[in-house]
Design an enzyme around this catalytic site. Structure first.
Site, PDB file in Angstrom:
ATOM      1  N   GLU A 243       0.829  -1.204   0.000  1.00 35.76           N
ATOM      2  CA  GLU A 243       0.000   0.000   0.000  1.00 35.76           C
ATOM      3  C   GLU A 243       0.866   1.257   0.000  1.00 35.76           C
ATOM      4  O   GLU A 243       0.523   2.255  -0.650  1.00 35.76           O
ATOM      5  CB  GLU A 243      -0.937  -0.020   1.203  1.00 35.76           C
TER       6      GLU A 243
ATOM      7  N   GLU B 185      -3.914  -8.630   2.656  1.00 36.41           N
ATOM      8  CA  GLU B 185      -4.700  -8.471   3.881  1.00 36.41           C
ATOM      9  C   GLU B 185      -5.855  -9.465   4.004  1.00 36.41           C
ATOM     10  O   GLU B 185      -6.155  -9.940   5.114  1.00 36.41           O
ATOM     11  CB  GLU B 185      -5.251  -7.039   3.972  1.00 36.41           C
TER      12      GLU B 185
END
Length: 272
Positions: free
Chosen positions: A126, A146
């Site tokens: 990210e 995730e």
């Protein structure tokens, strides 16, 4: 790394801010200290007119970053335990620092180059997606992992991915959660360059130096126009571009650049 070393190494040189995530023994996982320091660093870089571009990398050769430390940051974010010590207290006082640290948002407009020296996973991926130009080691991988931990990639990826790569690739990254090889990342346009590991930092520095030749405000306003107008209808987007052009035209640097060209000399930019 010794216990006394900071979790982020920060230095400025020749218009470039060098930022190194410094927990190689933990695959440069985000700690409360790292996140708080990154927030402080971004404020410093944004306010310093001498800095044209930032370069972010990870210490060691195993990982750019593996994302949030599951033993400290994630429990603090989910409020499953109380903070202990100065850095955890500072982080817990404003948990949004996690997002500001990895540049989730559109308010930071100085260019950022990432040198992806090793695996960039979960929050590490990210962070990469928040950077503008990306150089990746051929042995590295990048993955938004995730969902495999029962979490959501809420650090900007769910908004950025489909704007940066084709829809099917974005959905594969977000839903399958399997890291991409460097070659695959390059083929999809997720990164700009793939090189041998020993060339990652030199290549990123070369790109950062080329960026640093530009005027600070012109660089920031160029990025601002592109980020803020992304996805908008043309009429709205052109208004943002026009305002950024106007803002830059009012600077002394906008006069210095053409003057230096006519006088056949290097420009001297002040960020004013």
């Amino acid at each position: 790394m010794t216990a006394s070393e900071p979790h982020v190494i920060f230095k400025k040189q020749d218009g470039i801010a060098y930022i190194t995530l410094n927990r190689p023994e933990k695959r440069n996982a985000f700690s409360p200290e790292m996140l708080v320091r990154l927030c402080d660093i971004w404020r410093d870089v944004a306010a310093d007119n001498s800095i044209r571009v930032a370069l972010v990398t990870g210490a060691g050769n195993q990982a750019f970053s593996s994302g949030g430390d599951l033993g400290s940051v994630i429990p603090l974010m989910m409020r499953t335990r109380e903070p202990v010590g100065e850095w955890e207290e500072r982080f817990s006082s404003d948990r949004r620092q996690l997002y500001r640290a990895i540049l989730r948002g559109t308010e930071f407009f100085k260019p950022v180059v990432s040198a992806i020296n090793g695996h960039a996973l979960a929050g590490g991926a990210e962070f990469v997606l928040a950077t503008d130009i990306r150089v990746m080691a051929e042995t590295a991988t990048i993955g938004v992992t995730e969902v495999r931990r029962g979490l959501i990639a809420g650090g900007g990826s769910l908004v950025r991915l489909a704007r940066q790569v084709p829809w099917a690739t974005a959905m594969e990254l977000a839903l399958v959660g399997e890291p991409l090889t460097a070659a695959h990342a390059l083929a999809t346009g997720l990164v700009n360059r793939v090189v041998s590991q020993d060339q990652v930092l030199p290549m990123a520095e070369e790109l950062a130096r080329k960026i640093s030749l530009g005027a600070p405000v012109a660089l920031a306003k160029t990025k601002e126009a592109m980020v803020r107008s992304n996805g908008l209808p043309f009429d709205e987007a052109f208004k943002i571009e026009a305002q950024c052009t106007k803002d830059n035209a009012a600077t002394a640097d906008a006069k210095e650049g053409p003057r230096a060209f006519m006088e056949k000399r290097p420009p001297v930019y002040t960020g004013q």
